[in-house]
Write an enzyme that holds these catalytic residues in place. Structure first.
Site, PDB file in Angstrom:
ATOM      1  CB  SER A 593     -35.483  48.150  39.890  1.00 10.80           C
ATOM      2  OG  SER A 593     -34.660  48.312  41.027  1.00 10.80           O
ATOM      3  CG  ASP A 668     -39.857  50.165  46.433  1.00 12.69           C
ATOM      4  OD1 ASP A 668     -38.982  49.527  47.045  1.00 12.69           O
ATOM      5  OD2 ASP A 668     -39.858  50.319  45.204  1.00 12.69           O
ATOM      6  CG  HIS A 700     -38.312  47.179  44.340  1.00 12.32           C
ATOM      7  ND1 HIS A 700     -38.237  48.496  43.919  1.00 12.32           N
ATOM      8  CD2 HIS A 700     -37.403  46.502  43.576  1.00 12.32           C
ATOM      9  CE1 HIS A 700     -37.326  48.610  42.967  1.00 12.32           C
ATOM     10  NE2 HIS A 700     -36.818  47.424  42.730  1.00 12.32           N
TER      11      HIS A 700
END
Length: 723
Positions: A593, A668, A700
């Site tokens: 991320s 995601d 995600h």
């Protein structure tokens, strides 16, 4: 006694000789991602009873009531056999009515996004022992008892309902809810993700009114994702996702009077480009408070108004030169006396607690010092005591404290150095402490409010003993000073059988996002330990912008996300490369991320420093990410184009020299795979080679089934091949 035995086991691990180490077991990716070999035990489903003397918790599938004082079971609330009698296999959560005669049971939950979900709810009557479904009209979300226990409100299909438990009658409060258009009683995607809550309604203390959010998503643009799911013709999933600088939902607050069956709109001002971060009911008398932020999130107002006519006044305002840090559930607490409230603020340079009167005048700064309060637990209003968690001893640790509201004096209750948190009983007579550190797995103990320990609930001694059977080297904390004169905190895990005369390759791990922390004194075994077995040195450093070091350290990255953070990771690599036992030609970095964004920037802007990188679900252009998060830390794109573009990896793709693995899930909903696709398009045009793993229908977190086992095996193989 248990604590001593636990420490001895880990000490034995650290003192064992090299010949002995060679015969110990090796941790595998399967141990970590499939078998759960090192999973710590905990105590789940804890709920204090009204008397503050007993609490309930899950015992297997049963809900059992225990005495805080003795630890003995005093009652069994609900058994697995009772559940099976009514066709239920298990319960994942529960809530008591105010009189504790009924229990709301949550089963069969299905996630929507990170926090949102649908579920089937049931009402268990403790007197009749009957279990009945809350509604026969489909799944619900966020079912909640009214304070008088007579009703339960919930959300279904973007509308609010409530059930009168005496009659079983279901009442629909709103009727205009529509997917991708109007949401009542729950949050839109960006509020759920960035303000951290999905349930968007609150019962009034007298149970006569339901305050709720209404999101009008009509002007928000759609984002599209393909859901494959083994279908011949995959589905196209579209949902409203506001990107930086784009239009947000128009958010309104309403109060529904049950007797009149009428909703009144609250006055939150004429600006429709703002946020309502939380709503809370005041005490004696009950009015609705709303925490409002402007679009730039650098001004906060607490509005208080009448649910009868919607009129409001401003109770408190605060401005910040950069931004107001995220408003959480613990931000605003109204005291039962009806004359005071507590908030947290960074206005003196550190995050501290403040007491105000209902005229908005500051009564007292409750906590003071060059350290941050990281969590406000609550107030024992009878004795005038506030409980909180702080990083007062070290940014890398957390302690439990109690503050006297009258004298302002604070006292530390926790005694173990590491990471502490606590769950208090109703009335604050007892608390359950959850402690862990790099050398101690989760230790759960029961205490009196004074801090005196009564007994141990779970010491994870078996886990502590188990780790002594494996080749594990401990984390070592360190600090270093960058060329810019900044002191940074870090940890490293040295290779098993470490020989200072040898030179080792290094993999750096980090997240680096605003107010995050990875360098903490907490328990954890991960694939870093597998790497240490394979002869790698693993290093983690929290750079500028990370948490628990005050506002100036935390917010200096404002308006230039990725600039100082990347400089600090490159400085870390150079520092580590200067160590006598490091092969500076073999340094890699990885992250997920924001950490993926950072690992890309590191191998691009530090192309001569890093040999390889792994970027999982990375942001590659801040213009692709959501409005609330990105604008909080970077302002608006039109006002700050260089802050968006200068450190977006997509604009540095031509600098790639080392080996790069990019990983992303196609489903995601948070960091869209668009980020990776647009980035690799730039790599292709720059004639740069790269590796990529795409996970169909994964979000995600990229998990489910054997996914994590396969994913981390890929990571390990990639590091061994390329570093």
């Amino acid at each position: 006694m248990q604590k001593g035995r636990l420490a001895l086991g880990l000490a034995a691990l650290l003192l064992v000789g090299i010949p002995s180490l060679a015969q110990k077991k090796e941790i595998t990716i399967s141990d970590l991602m499939d078998k759960g070999t090192f999973r710590a035990k905990s105590v789940s489903g804890i709920s204090s009873m009204n008397d503050g003397v007993n609490y309930t918790a899950f015992s297997g599938s049963d809900i059992v009531e225990y005495s805080y004082k003795t630890g003995r079971a005093v009652d069994t609330i609900l058994t697995a056999a009772q559940l099976q009698k009514f066709g239920l296999k298990s319960v994942s959560d529960y809530e008591f009515s105010a009189d504790e005669k009924q229990v709301l049971l949550l089963t069969d939950s299905a996630p929507i996004y990170r926090r949102s979900f649908t579920a089937s709810y049931y009402i268990f009557n403790r007197t009749t022992k009957e279990i009945k479904p809350l509604s026969a009209s489909g799944k619900q979300s966020y079912a909640t008892f009214s304070p008088d226990g007579a009703k339960v409100a919930f959300v279904r299909s973007n509308n609010i309902f409530y059930v009168d438990l005496a009659t079983g009658k279901e009442v629909q409060v709103t009727t205009d809810g529509k997917f991708n258009s109007i949401i009542n009683g729950s949050t839109d995607w960006v509020y759920e993700e960035e303000f951290g809550f999905p349930k968007a309604f609150e019962w009034s203390p007298d149970s006569k009114t339901i305050a709720y959010y209404r999101f009008d998503e009509s002007r928000v643009k759609l984002f599209n994702m393909t859901k494959f799911e083994g279908k011949l013709y995959p589905d196209n999933y579209s949902y409203k996702y506001p990107k930086a600088g784009e239009q947000n939902s128009v958010v309104s607050i309403y109060c529904y009077n049950l007797a009149a069956a009428k909703s009144t709109k609250m006055n939150v001002g004429n600006e429709d480009n703002q946020y309502i971060a939380r709503i809370r009911w005041t005490k004696n008398p009950a009015k609705l408070a709303m925490v409002r932020l402007n679009r730039l999130q650098n001004q906060l107002d607490i509005l208080v108004g009448s649910s009868a006519d919607g009129t409001t006044t401003t109770l408190y305002s605060e401005k910040n030169d950069r931004y107001i840090s995220e408003v959480t559930d613990s931000y605003l607490t109204f005291l039962d006396n009806g004359t005071q409230f507590i908030i947290n603020s960074e206005k003196d340079g550190f995050n501290h607690l403040y007491l105000f009167d209902m005229n908005g005048k500051q009564v007292k700064q409750i906590t003071k010092g060059s350290w941050d309060v990281t969590d406000f637990i609550g107030v024992d209003q009878k004795n005038g005591l506030a409980y909180y968690i702080a990083a007062a001893k070290s940014p890398m640790q957390r302690e439990l404290y109690v503050a006297n509201l009258k004298s302002g004096e604070s006292r530390m209750l926790s005694t173990n150095a590491g990471t502490n948190k606590a769950v208090f009983s109703t009335g604050f007579k007892y608390y359950i402490s959850f402690f862990n550190s790099t050398t101690t797995p989760m230790l759960i103990t029961l205490h009196q409010a004074t801090g005196k320990q009564i007994r141990t609930l779970e010491d994870n001694a078996a886990l502590a003993q188990k780790v002594t059977e494996y080749n594990i080297t401990p984390k070592e904390f360190f600090t270093f000073v960058t060329p810019e004169g900044v002191t940074l905190n870090g940890w490293m895990i040295k290779p098993v059988n470490f020989d200072p005369a040898k030179k080792y390759p290094v993999l750096m791990t980090q997240y680096s996002g605003p107010n995050s922390q990875e360098v903490l004194d907490r328990w954890g075994l991960g694939w870093e330990n597998v790497l240490a077995q394979k002869g790698y040195l693993v290093v983690c450093v929290d750079g500028r912008g990370t948490g628990a070091r005050g506002e100036a350290f935390r917010k200096q990255t404002y308006g230039q996300l990725g600039k100082l953070e990347v400089i600090d990771q490159i400085s870390t690599a150079k520092y580590v490369g200067s160590l006598s036992y490091v092969d500076k030609s073999r340094i890699g970095i990885w992250g997920w991320s924001f950490g993926g964004f950072m690992s890309l920037n590191a191998i691009l802007q530090g192309a001569d420093i890093f040999k390889m990188a792994i970027a999982v679900a990375p942001v590659t252009n801040w213009r692709f990410y959501d409005s609330v998060y990105t604008e909080r830390f970077n302002g608006l794109p039109n006002d700050n184009p260089s802050g968006y573009d200068d450190n977006s990896p997509i604009n540095h793709a031509d600098k790639l020299k080392g080996k790069l693995l990019i990983v992303h899930g196609t489903a995601d909903d948070n960091v869209h795979i668009q980020n990776s696709f647009e980035f690799v398009s730039k790599l292709i045009q720059a004639n740069k080679q790269y590796d990529m793993m795409v996970y169909p229908d994964k979000n995600h977190s990229i998990y489910g089934g054997k996914t994590r086992l396969q994913l981390y095996t890929k990571f390990l193989n990639y590091v061994e091949t390329n570093l």
